[in-house]
Design a protein around this motif. Structure first.
Motif, PDB file in Angstrom:
ATOM      1  N   TYR A 195      14.177  42.560  20.203  1.00  0.00           N
ATOM      2  CA  TYR A 195      13.467  42.450  19.153  1.00  0.00           C
ATOM      3  C   TYR A 195      12.587  41.294  19.818  1.00  0.00           C
ATOM      4  N   LEU A 196      11.441  40.408  18.270  1.00  0.00           N
ATOM      5  CA  LEU A 196      10.964  39.191  18.773  1.00  0.00           C
ATOM      6  C   LEU A 196      11.599  38.339  18.222  1.00  0.00           C
ATOM      7  N   HIS A 197      10.973  37.166  18.780  1.00  0.00           N
ATOM      8  CA  HIS A 197      11.920  35.984  18.219  1.00  0.00           C
ATOM      9  C   HIS A 197      12.083  34.708  18.211  1.00  0.00           C
ATOM     10  N   ASP A 198      11.562  33.955  17.642  1.00  0.00           N
ATOM     11  CA  ASP A 198      12.121  31.896  17.828  1.00  0.00           C
ATOM     12  C   ASP A 198      12.397  31.538  18.914  1.00  0.00           C
ATOM     13  N   THR A 199      12.612  30.560  19.892  1.00  0.00           N
ATOM     14  CA  THR A 199      13.844  29.705  20.730  1.00  0.00           C
ATOM     15  C   THR A 199      13.301  28.645  21.089  1.00  0.00           C
ATOM     16  N   PRO A 200      14.099  27.516  21.379  1.00  0.00           N
ATOM     17  CA  PRO A 200      14.356  26.117  20.727  1.00  0.00           C
ATOM     18  C   PRO A 200      13.270  25.967  22.009  1.00  0.00           C
ATOM     19  N   SER A 201      13.951  26.487  23.457  1.00  0.00           N
ATOM     20  CA  SER A 201      13.196  26.313  25.097  1.00  0.00           C
ATOM     21  C   SER A 201      11.534  26.608  24.247  1.00  0.00           C
ATOM     22  N   LYS A 202      10.966  25.489  24.243  1.00  0.00           N
ATOM     23  CA  LYS A 202       9.481  25.588  23.672  1.00  0.00           C
ATOM     24  C   LYS A 202       8.244  25.167  24.542  1.00  0.00           C
ATOM     25  N   SER A 203       8.797  24.270  25.780  1.00  0.00           N
ATOM     26  CA  SER A 203       8.705  24.675  26.733  1.00  0.00           C
ATOM     27  C   SER A 203       7.894  24.927  27.805  1.00  0.00           C
ATOM     28  N   LEU A 204       8.499  26.161  28.073  1.00  0.00           N
ATOM     29  CA  LEU A 204       7.932  27.689  28.834  1.00  0.00           C
ATOM     30  C   LEU A 204       7.020  27.832  28.740  1.00  0.00           C
ATOM     31  N   PHE A 205       6.296  27.644  27.048  1.00  0.00           N
ATOM     32  CA  PHE A 205       4.914  28.735  26.542  1.00  0.00           C
ATOM     33  C   PHE A 205       3.691  27.648  27.084  1.00  0.00           C
ATOM     34  N   GLY A 206       3.922  26.988  27.911  1.00  0.00           N
ATOM     35  CA  GLY A 206       3.067  25.758  28.816  1.00  0.00           C
ATOM     36  C   GLY A 206       2.730  26.234  30.452  1.00  0.00           C
ATOM     37  N   ARG A 207       4.045  27.098  30.486  1.00  0.00           N
ATOM     38  CA  ARG A 207       3.687  27.728  32.124  1.00  0.00           C
ATOM     39  C   ARG A 207       2.678  29.174  32.339  1.00  0.00           C
ATOM     40  N   GLU A 208       2.670  28.605  33.598  1.00  0.00           N
ATOM     41  CA  GLU A 208       1.080  30.023  33.694  1.00  0.00           C
ATOM     42  C   GLU A 208       2.202  31.632  33.551  1.00  0.00           C
ATOM     43  N   VAL A 209       3.393  31.864  34.568  1.00  0.00           N
ATOM     44  CA  VAL A 209       3.799  32.926  34.378  1.00  0.00           C
ATOM     45  C   VAL A 209       5.009  32.706  33.137  1.00  0.00           C
ATOM     46  N   ARG A 210       4.887  33.755  32.874  1.00  0.00           N
ATOM     47  CA  ARG A 210       6.172  33.540  31.589  1.00  0.00           C
ATOM     48  C   ARG A 210       7.293  34.086  31.733  1.00  0.00           C
ATOM     49  N   ALA A 211       8.146  34.274  32.472  1.00  0.00           N
ATOM     50  CA  ALA A 211       9.315  36.099  31.725  1.00  0.00           C
ATOM     51  C   ALA A 211      10.476  34.690  32.462  1.00  0.00           C
ATOM     52  N   PHE A 212      11.320  34.937  31.661  1.00  0.00           N
ATOM     53  CA  PHE A 212      12.374  33.394  31.506  1.00  0.00           C
ATOM     54  C   PHE A 212      13.186  34.296  31.149  1.00  0.00           C
ATOM     55  N   SER A 213      13.062  35.464  29.819  1.00  0.00           N
ATOM     56  CA  SER A 213      14.177  35.984  28.520  1.00  0.00           C
ATOM     57  C   SER A 213      15.190  36.929  29.351  1.00  0.00           C
ATOM     58  N   HIS A 214      15.968  37.337  28.695  1.00  0.00           N
ATOM     59  CA  HIS A 214      16.749  38.542  29.035  1.00  0.00           C
ATOM     60  C   HIS A 214      16.771  39.842  28.920  1.00  0.00           C
ATOM     61  N   GLY A 215      15.227  39.624  28.153  1.00  0.00           N
ATOM     62  CA  GLY A 215      14.650  41.105  27.691  1.00  0.00           C
ATOM     63  C   GLY A 215      13.631  40.519  26.280  1.00  0.00           C
ATOM     64  N   CYS A 216      13.939  39.770  25.499  1.00  0.00           N
ATOM     65  CA  CYS A 216      13.670  40.410  24.547  1.00  0.00           C
ATOM     66  C   CYS A 216      12.775  38.977  24.387  1.00  0.00           C
ATOM     67  N   ILE A 217      11.496  39.195  23.577  1.00  0.00           N
ATOM     68  CA  ILE A 217       9.712  38.056  23.329  1.00  0.00           C
ATOM     69  C   ILE A 217      10.228  37.471  22.341  1.00  0.00           C
ATOM     70  N   ARG A 218       9.884  36.090  23.048  1.00  0.00           N
ATOM     71  CA  ARG A 218      10.777  34.605  22.394  1.00  0.00           C
ATOM     72  C   ARG A 218       8.142  34.593  21.729  1.00  0.00           C
ATOM     73  N   LEU A 219       8.510  34.147  21.157  1.00  0.00           N
ATOM     74  CA  LEU A 219       7.345  33.866  20.118  1.00  0.00           C
ATOM     75  C   LEU A 219       7.417  32.222  20.443  1.00  0.00           C
ATOM     76  N   SER A 220       6.092  31.699  20.318  1.00  0.00           N
ATOM     77  CA  SER A 220       5.447  30.508  20.728  1.00  0.00           C
ATOM     78  C   SER A 220       5.559  30.274  19.386  1.00  0.00           C
ATOM     79  N   ASP A 221       4.604  30.801  18.486  1.00  0.00           N
ATOM     80  CA  ASP A 221       4.308  30.207  17.116  1.00  0.00           C
ATOM     81  C   ASP A 221       5.094  31.353  16.099  1.00  0.00           C
ATOM     82  N   PRO A 222       6.778  31.270  15.458  1.00  0.00           N
ATOM     83  CA  PRO A 222       6.838  32.105  14.915  1.00  0.00           C
ATOM     84  C   PRO A 222       7.003  32.420  13.861  1.00  0.00           C
ATOM     85  N   PHE A 223       6.745  31.180  13.428  1.00  0.00           N
ATOM     86  CA  PHE A 223       6.105  30.731  11.911  1.00  0.00           C
ATOM     87  C   PHE A 223       5.169  31.621  10.977  1.00  0.00           C
TER      88      PHE A 223
END
Length: 549
Positions: free
Chosen positions: A439-467
């Motif tokens: 599923y797609l979801h929010d995350t408290p780990s906002k710093s990762l969105f500044g990375r160029e390559v953003r492959a860090f989750s367990h499979g779900c899709i984290r969103l930078s601007d979920p609201f």
């Protein structure tokens, strides 16, 4: 491409010597009872039977072709002498001659040509009839829904491909104008047409020297000068990022060109040709062409109605977009699954039905046993923000548990994280229920969105601007989407909010994208999936076909 097209046509026309007889046989009316048949009638029936038996035998191992000929009474659609038979053969040959433009395999008909040249009986002709139908289906299904079966290439591509039934394709072809039918088979998406155009352009450029020599430097930056900068300048010119220039220094013009290149390749656009940027600049045009051919195949896999409004998550681009009527109306950065076994984000399509505001995180058992159980064995008070739940749904007192007594298989508890700003899912998740638990979801780990390559989750899709993503979805069903969202959020209680109009979601993986305006966009093959697809396409007979004009 078809080689020796003229001999092929001659070979097929030779076959009409036999087909003339077949056409006459199938134009006759009902056969009279045996007692009243003339010798000629009986001979004709025998010929029909010989052809029909040969067709049935040749098609026996292909259930779709066998079903088609069984339904049409084993009549020829290719090897007859009627104008429609000739039109079908000609249309198929024309389509096959352009197969390479679609990045399809080389449909080498040499064996069939030999068989047609050597036709000596109606049984030979029956077998040739089926070979032509097989050739037609190989092309038609390939250009319509892809050459490969995605899951056989990579287990992470769990997409259901909209493959058309072979018998239905043959029946539709026979009842239609053959040229129009074949032209209607490829995907009609603007992206497919743009990729084909870019493929032909790059074919032509490769045939005329490509992008020249690679840049002999691991990195370059503004202010530098010398032979490596000249090589960078020349390569950028050949790629179309610079106008002709005699500059020998890394000046503002080159810096601006590098920035545009970085933008088109998903890189940090600082105008510095660092190691990552230089690797992309020195990627060969042949490698880019392979990416385009793979993208064409992937576009055929998604040759379906995507939804007037849909969500498009390109894993390699680390973005999630809302598309309305073919126009992107919302974009946010994303984080995808790690590039390790069982954590890579899968590719599939589904339908988003609801969002959950203030979600509880029900920790997947694989994470609970592989990551948290070892921590609890070392320290029972570890990860104190998580709750242990027994089989009856009761919260378990950790001090009463000997965690060292359990293995990953015998661990009897579920682990949950209550709603909060620290929750791993953040404050909202977007659900399109599926067996992969993605599923797609929010995350408290906002710093990762500044990375160029953003492959860090367990499979779900984290969103930078979920609201903002939630507001865009809710705007279709309320005049105050932001107020509606925050009214629920402020309760602090887990709440499901249904979408009145469910939205299709497509998780895709495109390393080559052809925008409506501007140059081609390329992305890194973060999971190595496109490399595996390209290898499989080559094994299936796909090859580069460089234009020489």
């Amino acid at each position: 491409m078809i080689s020796n097209a003229l001999p092929q046509r001659r070979a097929i026309h030779r076959a009409t010597i036999f087909a003339t007889l077949m056409g006459a046989l199938f134009l006759t009316g009902p056969i009279a009872p045996a007692t009243a048949q003339s010798k000629n009638d009986m001979a004709g029936q025998a010929k029909v039977s010989a052809f029909a038996q040969a067709v049935a035998e040749a098609a026996a191992r292909d259930t779709e072709i066998a079903a088609f000929y069984r339904d049409n009474g084993y009549q020829p659609i290719w090897t007859g002498s009627q104008p429609q038979d000739l039109a079908r053969r000609a249309a198929l040959l024309r389509a096959l001659s352009g197969a390479a433009d679609h990045g399809l395999p080389d449909f080498n008909t040499t064996e069939l040509n030999t068989r047609l040249r050597n036709v000596a009986s109606l049984r030979d002709l029956g077998r040739a009839e089926v070979e032509l139908s097989k050739l037609f289906l190989s092309y038609a299904q390939g250009v319509n829904s892809g050459v490969l079966t995605p899951s056989k290439v990579d287990s992470g591509i769990v997409r259901k491909v909209p493959r058309q039934d072979g018998a239905a394709l043959l029946a539709g072809f026979v009842s239609s104008d053959p040229t129009r039918f074949l032209k209607a088979l490829p995907p009609k998406s603007p992206e497919y047409a743009r990729l084909m155009k870019e493929k032909l352009r790059l074919d032509h450029q490769i045939a005329h020297g490509g992008w020249g020599a690679p840049v002999p430097a691991s990195s370059l930056k503004p202010g530098q000068a010398g032979a490596s900068v000249v090589a960078l300048r020349n390569r950028l010119i050949r790629m179309g990022y610079l106008s002709r220039s005699a500059s020998q220094s890394y000046d503002a013009t080159i810096q601006k060109a590098v920035q545009q290149f970085q933008e088109d390749h998903g890189l940090t656009n600082d105008g510095v040709a660092g190691p990552g940027t230089m690797d992309e600049i020195n990627t060969t045009p042949e490698a880019r062409l392979a990416s385009i051919i793979v993208a064409l195949e992937r576009e055929r896999w998604t040759n379906m109605e995507r939804g007037k409004r849909h969500i498009w998550v390109n894993l390699t681009d680390f973005t999630a977009k809302i598309v309305d009527g073919g126009r992107v109306t919302f974009t946010t950065r994303s984080v995808i699954g790690k590039n390790i076994h069982d954590q890579r984000s899968p590719e599939f399509s589904d339908v988003m039905e609801f969002m959950v505001i203030n979600p509880t995180w029900n920790v997947p058992r694989s994470i609970a046993t592989k990551e948290y159980l070892p921590m609890l064995k070392r320290n029972p008070n570890a990860v104190s923000h998580l709750k242990l739940i027994d089989s009856r749904g009761r919260v378990v007192n950790r001090s009463a548990v000997n965690f060292n007594a359990f293995s990953a298989k015998s661990f009897p508890f579920a682990i949950k994280q209550p709603p909060s700003s620290r929750n791993a899912l953040g404050l909202v998740k977007f659900m399109f229920p599926n067996k992969y638990n993605i599923y797609l979801h929010d995350t408290p780990s906002k710093s990762l969105f500044g990375r160029e390559v953003r492959a860090f989750s367990h499979g779900c899709i984290r969103l930078s601007d979920p609201f903002d993503f939630a507001y865009a979805l809710l705007a279709r069903q309320t005049s105050d989407p932001e107020g509606t969202f925050h009214k629920v959020l402020n309760t602090g209680r887990e709440t499901r909010v249904d979408l009145e109009q469910p939205v299709p979601v497509h998780l895709v993986y495109r390393t080559a994208v052809a925008p409506a305006k501007g140059r081609m966009n390329y992305r890194r093959d973060v999971y190595g999936r496109d490399a595996r697809i390209w290898e499989a396409l080559q094994n299936a007979g796909v090859a580069f076909g460089h234009a020489d004009g």
